[in-house]
Design a protein around this motif. Structure first.
Motif, short mmCIF file in Angstrom:
data_model
loop_
_atom_site.label_atom_id
_atom_site.label_comp_id
_atom_site.label_asym_id
_atom_site.label_seq_id
_atom_site.Cartn_x
_atom_site.Cartn_y
_atom_site.Cartn_z
N ILE A 145 0.82 -1.21 0.00
CA ILE A 145 0.00 0.00 0.00
C ILE A 145 0.86 1.25 0.00
CG2 ILE A 145 -1.90 -1.17 1.19
CD1 ILE A 145 -1.04 0.38 3.74
N ARG A 146 0.23 2.36 -0.42
CA ARG A 146 0.77 3.70 -0.29
C ARG A 146 -0.43 4.64 -0.15
NH1 ARG A 146 4.73 6.22 -3.32
NH2 ARG A 146 3.45 8.10 -3.37
N THR A 147 -0.37 5.55 0.82
CA THR A 147 -1.47 6.50 1.00
C THR A 147 -1.23 7.73 0.14
OG1 THR A 147 -0.33 7.52 2.88
CG2 THR A 147 -1.86 5.72 3.35
N ASP A 148 -2.33 8.41 -0.19
CA ASP A 148 -2.25 9.62 -1.02
C ASP A 148 -3.45 10.50 -0.69
OD1 ASP A 148 -1.28 11.40 -2.86
OD2 ASP A 148 -2.05 10.35 -4.62
N THR A 149 -3.34 11.77 -1.02
CA THR A 149 -4.42 12.73 -0.84
C THR A 149 -4.76 13.35 -2.18
OG1 THR A 149 -3.74 13.25 1.42
CG2 THR A 149 -5.15 14.83 0.32
N LEU A 150 -6.02 13.34 -2.54
CA LEU A 150 -6.49 13.92 -3.79
C LEU A 150 -7.19 15.24 -3.49
CD1 LEU A 150 -7.97 10.78 -5.59
CD2 LEU A 150 -5.69 11.77 -5.84
N GLU A 151 -6.70 16.29 -4.11
CA GLU A 151 -7.33 17.59 -3.95
C GLU A 151 -8.65 17.62 -4.73
OE1 GLU A 151 -6.33 19.96 -1.96
OE2 GLU A 151 -4.60 18.76 -1.33
#
Length: 586
Positions: free
Chosen positions: A424-430
């Motif tokens: 896994i890898r976390t991310d933030t979408l604007e």
């Protein structure tokens, strides 16, 4: 690529905070700021949040008054009679009813102001300005809001000052016969002042000169002659510079006000399965308020709402559901819903084969995938990119390293005893973000071989690679019928759904193999098969691998070079004799 497993849609309860809010595209020459996702409540009947409110939608003929509210207290403003035109005419306004003022007619009352900040907002429609070069729409103390007929602009003028330099004039030319919502935000202390036309910034300036407002009187359309105009919903905020958010709300929703910022919370983040070609995933959000009469915003794209029967906020203008910047407002203290996230694979390069013929000392497989992820909503969303290595043929025990945008992905198990594993890898979408990413992995397989003459007893004594190495070094050089081949296969991943064959180059028939055994893992007897091209190969099972290595030994018959040479000569003589006696040379 063949995928052995389809990654299920799972939800990771991360409870990560996700704030909503975005900026819209500019509609005029200055940027228009998106309305923050506030809780909206209807204004109370006394309009207590407004210093002065005149709806101008009622007329008491017996007292010649119309109700206004000053600091939440009802006060009857006097209707001004004109001997030529009479009283103002009650007509349909922008919100409810309004007054149409002709020459000399108006409304007047009392309102004391004391602040260095003031906001004046009103709806107006100029019907006829042919008799005057300007029409004064509203006066409060020494400040007048005026329509200028020469160029159809609206401005704020200090009555005690002469000259246009003392006027704060709009930039846009307006049209006769059209409704406009004009807002003047005047800050005498900071100097930052604005004119809004229909909630868009039309002009800004820095007001200097120490102006103050201490009047006790106001007048709506106090002209003595000329002009024909409808004025509706006059508001004065003393001590408050209205924000553009609040101006927008008055313009679009009418008699509504902002209560508090809506509390947004992301309650789960989706696992974005990177092995998919195209898919829609959903993030879970919750919006709430502490205001019992509040309406909370929900994005138009929301699905699976926890409350579908909640009352929607209505517009005062059309009575339609109030919609703004992709949101509807629902009357509830808490609503949960899902928001979509779009995933699409752009290209793939390389593959992981599920059948490997290890006919070289080393084979390298490079797997690359480029993908696009889209957040079509107006909310900031947290997501988790995920990849199940077993879907690509590997074991959960060991797998090649996977990188996402050059950063190694980390392993995650749903629980300690779970047999499932995800990278896994976390991310933030604007809000509205469309981003492209890539994943990359390198899988290497290599082999080493030892080959030497040996007897069955020697074969039995070989228990590991080290023993085989020693026996090979000590083997007596010479001719023999039986040989031992010991092979070590190394991989940077422990395979579970991959079939590996190691060709036996000096074996011509499967019957030549007396025995093949794994030295590691299961230590089972191995299968020897003939491949499509006639090559004889030993099959290395996944359970023979331990920590990425498998060792096998093969005991087989091998024709010696001198015997093969004699046999070739004998076969040649046989062919010649057959040909001599007429039996053919075949």
């Amino acid at each position: 690529m063949r995928f052995r497993k389809a990654l299920g849609v799972l939800v990771v309860a991360l409870f990560l905070a996700a704030l909503a809010g975005t900026a819209s595209a500019a509609e005029t020459h200055v940027p228009k700021i998106d309305l923050p996702k506030w809780v909206i409540v209807p204004e109370d009947s006394s309009f207590s949040d407004v210093t002065l409110f005149c709806g101008l939608d009622a007329y008491d003929a017996s007292t010649n008054t119309t109700p206004c509210y000053y600091s939440g207290t009802l006060t009857n403003a006097t209707i001004v009679f004109n001997t030529t035109t009479g009283y103002p005419k009650l007509v349909t306004g922008k919100i409810g009813n309004a007054f149409e003022f002709k020459t000399g007619a108006g409304v007047s009352g009392s309102a004391t102001l004391s602040s260095q900040q003031i906001t004046i907002a009103l709806w107006f429609k100029v019907i006829d300005d042919s008799d005057r070069n300007y029409i004064r729409l509203f006066d409060i103390g020494d400040l007048a809001i005026v329509w200028r007929s020469s160029d159809n602009k609206i401005y704020a003028q200090w009555i005690s000052e002469s000259g246009e330099g003392k006027a704060f004039i709009s930039q846009s030319s307006l049209e006769l016969g059209k409704w406009y919502f004009a807002t003047f935000v005047l800050s005498f202390d900071t100097g930052e002042s604005y004119i809004y036309i229909d909630a868009d910034v039309d002009a800004s300036t820095s007001i200097t000169g120490g102006y103050t407002l201490t009047s006790s009187t106001f007048k709506i359309h106090p002209d003595t002659n000329g002009g024909d105009v409808i004025v509706d919903e006059v508001r004065v905020y003393d001590g408050k510079a209205l924000s553009q958010d609040e101006v927008n709300l008055l313009y679009l929703a009418g008699r509504k006000k902002l209560s508090e910022p809506a509390s947004f919370r992301q309650i789960f983040s989706p696992l974005i399965d990177l092995t998919r070609d195209r898919a829609t995933f959903y993030a879970g959000l919750e919006v709430s308020t502490t205001d019992p009469s509040g309406y909370v915003p929900v994005p138009e794209s929301a699905v699976n709402m926890s409350i579908t029967s909640a009352e929607k906020l209505k517009s005062d203008y059309t009575n339609a559901d109030f919609y703004y910047q992709g949101h509807y407002w629902y009357r509830a203290d808490k609503i949960q819903f899902n928001l979509p996230i779009q995933f699409e694979t752009i290209r793939t390069n390389g593959d992981f084969d599920d059948v490997i013929i290890l006919d070289e000392d080393q084979k390298t497989y490079v797997y690359e995938r480029e993908f696009k992820v889209t957040n079509p909503t107006g909310a900031k969303l947290n997501i988790v990119y995920s990849l199940d290595p077993t879907a690509l043929g590997f074991s959960v025990l060991q797998y090649p390293q996977f990188e996402l945008d050059g950063v190694r992905m980390v392993s995650w198990r749903p629980d300690e005893n779970s047999s499932q594993l995800y990278l896994i890898r976390t991310d933030t979408l604007e809000p509205g973000e469309i981003s492209t990413h890539w994943i990359r992995s390198i899988w290497t397989l290599s082999k080493e071989e030892l080959n030497f003459p040996a007897k069955l007893e020697d074969f039995r004594n070989i228990l590991d690679w080290q023993t085989a190495q020693k026996m090979a070094e000590n083997a007596v050089k010479g001719k023999a019928d039986t040989w031992v081949k010991v092979i070590k296969v190394s991989s940077n991943a422990d395979v579970s759904n991959v079939t590996i064959y190691v060709p036996l180059k000096d074996v011509e028939d499967t019957n030549d193999v007396i025995e093949a055994v794994a030295l590691t893992g299961s230590r089972e007897t191995l299968q020897v098969e003939e491949l499509e091209d006639g090559t004889i190969a030993v099959k290395v099972p996944a359970d023979a691998f331990v920590s990425g290595e498998a060792e096998i030994k093969v005991f087989y018959n091998k024709e010696t070079s001198w015997w093969k040479s004699i046999l070739d000569r004998i076969m040649g003589m046989v062919k010649m004799i057959k040909s001599f006696f007429g039996f053919g040379g075949g």
